[in-house]
Design an enzyme around this catalytic site. Structure first.
Site, PDB file in Angstrom:
ATOM      1  N   GLY A  14       0.823  -1.207   0.000  1.00 29.23           N
ATOM      2  CA  GLY A  14       0.000   0.000   0.000  1.00 29.23           C
ATOM      3  C   GLY A  14       0.856   1.256   0.000  1.00 29.23           C
ATOM      4  N   ARG A  75       1.411  -5.050  -5.928  1.00 25.88           N
ATOM      5  CA  ARG A  75       1.453  -6.305  -5.180  1.00 25.88           C
ATOM      6  C   ARG A  75       1.902  -7.362  -6.191  1.00 25.88           C
ATOM      7  NH1 ARG A  75      -2.569  -3.317  -1.994  1.00 25.88           N
ATOM      8  NH2 ARG A  75      -1.587  -3.251   0.041  1.00 25.88           N
ATOM      9  N   ASP A 106       3.895  -4.401   6.476  1.00 32.38           N
ATOM     10  CA  ASP A 106       4.094  -5.733   7.015  1.00 32.38           C
ATOM     11  C   ASP A 106       4.390  -6.787   5.931  1.00 32.38           C
ATOM     12  OD1 ASP A 106       3.580  -7.039   9.665  1.00 32.38           O
ATOM     13  OD2 ASP A 106       2.324  -8.257   8.355  1.00 32.38           O
ATOM     14  N   SER A 108       5.392  -6.379   2.777  1.00 33.49           N
ATOM     15  CA  SER A 108       6.620  -6.094   2.032  1.00 33.49           C
ATOM     16  C   SER A 108       7.848  -6.504   2.841  1.00 33.49           C
ATOM     17  CB  SER A 108       6.703  -4.604   1.706  1.00 33.49           C
ATOM     18  OG  SER A 108       5.547  -4.228   1.000  1.00 33.49           O
ATOM     19  N   THR A 129       3.743   2.802   5.810  1.00 30.44           N
ATOM     20  CA  THR A 129       2.320   2.413   5.807  1.00 30.44           C
ATOM     21  C   THR A 129       1.536   3.430   6.625  1.00 30.44           C
ATOM     22  OG1 THR A 129       0.712   0.844   6.723  1.00 30.44           O
ATOM     23  CG2 THR A 129       2.905   0.760   7.671  1.00 30.44           C
ATOM     24  N   ILE A 130       0.335   3.762   6.154  1.00 31.78           N
ATOM     25  CA  ILE A 130      -0.470   4.717   6.935  1.00 31.78           C
ATOM     26  C   ILE A 130      -1.034   4.061   8.198  1.00 31.78           C
ATOM     27  CG2 ILE A 130      -1.092   6.106   4.898  1.00 31.78           C
ATOM     28  CD1 ILE A 130      -3.967   4.889   5.165  1.00 31.78           C
ATOM     29  N   ASP A 131      -0.986   2.720   8.257  1.00 30.43           N
ATOM     30  CA  ASP A 131      -1.653   2.005   9.361  1.00 30.43           C
ATOM     31  C   ASP A 131      -0.909   2.075  10.695  1.00 30.43           C
ATOM     32  OD1 ASP A 131      -3.414   1.254   7.382  1.00 30.43           O
ATOM     33  OD2 ASP A 131      -2.495  -0.708   7.074  1.00 30.43           O
ATOM     34  N   ASP A 133       1.162   0.044  11.878  1.00 34.84           N
ATOM     35  CA  ASP A 133       1.059  -1.253  12.560  1.00 34.84           C
ATOM     36  C   ASP A 133       2.363  -2.040  12.594  1.00 34.84           C
ATOM     37  OD1 ASP A 133       1.119  -1.725   9.862  1.00 34.84           O
ATOM     38  OD2 ASP A 133      -0.558  -3.132   9.837  1.00 34.84           O
ATOM     39  N   ARG A 166     -27.356  14.456  13.909  1.00 34.63           N
ATOM     40  CA  ARG A 166     -27.246  13.061  13.490  1.00 34.63           C
ATOM     41  C   ARG A 166     -26.107  12.340  14.197  1.00 34.63           C
ATOM     42  NH1 ARG A 166     -28.274  14.428   7.177  1.00 34.63           N
ATOM     43  NH2 ARG A 166     -30.466  13.821   7.193  1.00 34.63           N
ATOM     44  N   ARG A 175      -6.338  -1.356   8.545  1.00 36.26           N
ATOM     45  CA  ARG A 175      -6.303  -2.810   8.455  1.00 36.26           C
ATOM     46  C   ARG A 175      -6.694  -3.394   9.810  1.00 36.26           C
ATOM     47  NH1 ARG A 175      -2.035  -5.487   4.435  1.00 36.26           N
ATOM     48  NH2 ARG A 175      -0.506  -4.585   5.825  1.00 36.26           N
ATOM     49  N   GLU A 226     -11.736   0.281   9.781  1.00 31.85           N
ATOM     50  CA  GLU A 226     -12.155  -0.741   8.808  1.00 31.85           C
ATOM     51  C   GLU A 226     -11.470  -2.031   9.217  1.00 31.85           C
ATOM     52  OE1 GLU A 226     -10.272  -0.312   4.920  1.00 31.85           O
ATOM     53  OE2 GLU A 226      -8.373  -0.814   5.860  1.00 31.85           O
ATOM     54  N   ARG A 250     -25.960   8.122   9.892  1.00 29.64           N
ATOM     55  CA  ARG A 250     -25.332   8.207   8.568  1.00 29.64           C
ATOM     56  C   ARG A 250     -23.943   7.581   8.631  1.00 29.64           C
ATOM     57  NH1 ARG A 250     -29.734   9.540   7.716  1.00 29.64           N
ATOM     58  NH2 ARG A 250     -30.566  11.148   6.331  1.00 29.64           N
ATOM     59  N   HIS A 256      -9.828   5.800   0.107  1.00 29.88           N
ATOM     60  CA  HIS A 256      -8.469   6.039  -0.388  1.00 29.88           C
ATOM     61  C   HIS A 256      -7.987   7.464  -0.269  1.00 29.88           C
ATOM     62  CE1 HIS A 256      -8.983   1.986  -1.903  1.00 29.88           C
ATOM     63  NE2 HIS A 256      -7.663   1.951  -1.945  1.00 29.88           N
TER      64      HIS A 256
HETATM   65  P1  ADP Z   1       2.075  -4.180   2.658  1.00 27.44           P
HETATM   66  O1  ADP Z   1       3.549  -4.151   2.478  1.00 27.44           O
HETATM   67  O2  ADP Z   1       1.455  -2.827   2.506  1.00 27.44           O
HETATM   68  O3  ADP Z   1       1.676  -4.898   3.928  1.00 27.44           O
HETATM   69  P2  ADP Z   1       1.180  -6.524   1.066  1.00 27.44           P
HETATM   70  O4  ADP Z   1       0.819  -7.358   2.243  1.00 27.44           O
HETATM   71  O5  ADP Z   1       0.214  -6.507  -0.067  1.00 27.44           O
HETATM   72  O6  ADP Z   1       1.456  -4.989   1.424  1.00 27.44           O
HETATM   73  O7  ADP Z   1       2.588  -7.051   0.518  1.00 27.44           O
HETATM   74  C1  ADP Z   1       3.228  -6.422  -0.566  1.00 27.44           C
HETATM   75  C2  ADP Z   1       4.006  -7.415  -1.369  1.00 27.44           C
HETATM   76  O8  ADP Z   1       5.049  -8.008  -0.573  1.00 27.44           O
HETATM   77  C3  ADP Z   1       3.245  -8.620  -1.909  1.00 27.44           C
HETATM   78  O9  ADP Z   1       2.505  -8.332  -3.069  1.00 27.44           O
HETATM   79  C4  ADP Z   1       4.357  -9.596  -2.190  1.00 27.44           C
HETATM   80  O10 ADP Z   1       5.009  -9.293  -3.401  1.00 27.44           O
HETATM   81  C5  ADP Z   1       5.305  -9.329  -1.025  1.00 27.44           C
HETATM   82  N1  ADP Z   1       5.020 -10.291   0.052  1.00 27.44           N
HETATM   83  C6  ADP Z   1       4.085 -10.204   1.031  1.00 27.44           C
HETATM   84  N2  ADP Z   1       4.075 -11.314   1.796  1.00 27.44           N
HETATM   85  C7  ADP Z   1       5.018 -12.144   1.291  1.00 27.44           C
HETATM   86  C8  ADP Z   1       5.499 -13.456   1.609  1.00 27.44           C
HETATM   87  N3  ADP Z   1       4.972 -14.154   2.630  1.00 27.44           N
HETATM   88  N4  ADP Z   1       6.471 -13.977   0.834  1.00 27.44           N
HETATM   89  C9  ADP Z   1       7.008 -13.301  -0.192  1.00 27.44           C
HETATM   90  N5  ADP Z   1       6.592 -12.061  -0.545  1.00 27.44           N
HETATM   91  C10 ADP Z   1       5.623 -11.487   0.161  1.00 27.44           C
END
Ligand code: ADP
Length: 326
Positions: A14, A75, A106, A108, A129-131, A133, A166, A175, A226, A250, A256
């Site tokens: 993300g 991704r 997480d 990535s 990440t904006i989360d 986390d 309201r 997430r 969310e 409401r 996004h």
């Molecule tokens: P974020 O980094 O925002 O948490 P994602 O969970 O979609 O985003 O992960 C981003 C990318 O990192 C995935 O599309 C993939 O290419 C890679 N990735 C995530 N988990 C794994 C994993 N278990 N093994 C290998 N690559 C991973």
């Protein structure tokens, strides 16, 4: 210094405001320290397909203020397979890239960890990440900007909520983490936050109604994270319609728009410090760590710790929100 002469940099998963400031910092700091820099496009996909370009200092000019990521993000399913990661490694070697800086969340960093284990490649992660986390850093790149976007939106929603008397449920991202919802609620003066961390403990809607909705106010804003765990804002609106039909409800889902916009000063400085520290770490032969900032100090967190540990939400924030929303 070890054998690293050329680093590759990518943004993955993300997008988050401040990723560009981090790309700039990593690039400039690497060049300053005599390293060559290669930009890898579209996250791990660019590593698998060889979409890689050398970056000079001017490639990162005029981007510190821009949201999104000039390297694009994606991704990549192929990188989840051993065959895909082997291709990525071969492309890396063909481009003479000796170490990787991965900016992402997480997922990535999980990918970076697995890649580093399989191929003995030094990988440094930056929390993007904006989360918010990721464990081991007080905040992540993009979180502060998203928080500011949330309060700007909630300020506007409050005008209409008050005029029409309201109850608004405003859904924010995060997430499975409630940082944006809880701190967004405190900063916007909302009446309550519903977050996944406490979903199994209490009925957060009951709490909110019991604690004073309509005791002293005739409109209310509840920020909902969310999440499959909370069920999101629509779930709570439906519940109120059924259980408390006297209230005019409401829902606004911010979606996004929380990911965009020019990064705040906080995120630009955070990204700049983390980016420069990533190069320090490489020069010190560190590998397979995420760079974080804790209590205003740079820290190196092993990937295994950053990914696996849940970052706790401070309970004190919950009581502050409760006390101030009477
Ligand atoms: P974020 O980094 O925002 O948490 P994602 O969970 O979609 O985003 O992960 C981003 C990318 O990192 C995935 O599309 C993939 O290419 C890679 N990735 C995530 N988990 C794994 C994993 N278990 N093994 C290998 N690559 C991973």
């Amino acid at each position: 210094m070890g054998a690293v002469k050329c680093i590759g940099i990518l943004t993955s998963g993300g997008d988050a405001p401040g990723m560009n400031a981090a790309i700039r910092a990593v690039t400039r700091s690497a060049i300053y320290n005599g390293l060559q820099v290669k930009g890898i496009y579209r996250g791990y996909r660019g590593l698998v397909t060889g979409e890689i370009k050398e970056f000079k200092s001017q490639n990162v000019s005029n981007i510190i203020q821009q949201g999104g990521t000039i390297l694009k993000t994606a991704r990549c399913q192929e990188f989840m397979t051993p065959e895909g990661r082997k291709l990525a490694y071969e492309n890396m070697k063909a481009e003479n890239i000796d170490a990787l800086v991965v900016i992402g969340g997480d997922g990535s960093l999980t990918g970076a960890r697995i890649f580093a284990q399989e191929f003995d490649v030094p990988c440094i992660g930056l929390p993007g990440t904006i989360d918010n986390d990721l464990y081991g850093t007080d905040t992540t790149i993009g979180y502060d900007t998203a928080l500011n976007t949330i309060i700007e939106a909630v300020d506007k929603i409050r005008d209409t909520a008050t005029s029409h008397e309201r109850l608004f449920f405003v859904e924010v991202m995060g997430r499975d983490a409630g940082f944006l919802a809880l701190n967004g609620a405190i900063a916007s003066g909302a009446e309550a936050a519903i977050i996944p961390e406490f979903s199994t403990e209490v009925d957060q809607l009951e709490e909110f109604i019991k604690n004073g909705f309509r005791k002293s106010k005739n409109s209310s804003i509840v920020i909902v994270a969310e999440s499959e765990v909370t069920g999101g804002a629509m779930h709570y609106a439906e519940r109120v319609k059924n259980e408390y039909p006297q209230y005019d409800v409401r829902v606004t889902i911010l979606g996004h728009l929380q990911r965009g916009g020019s990064p705040t000063a906080h995120d630009r400085i955070l990204a700049s410090r983390l980016g420069a520290a990533a190069i320090d770490a490489i020069m010190e032969d560190q590998r397979n760590v995420m760079i974080g900032i804790e209590n205003d100090e740079i820290v190196y967190i092993p990937f295994s710790k950053a990914i696996k540990n849940d970052k706790p939400i401070k309970r004190q924030l919950v009581s502050v929100l409760k006390e101030l929303s009477i």
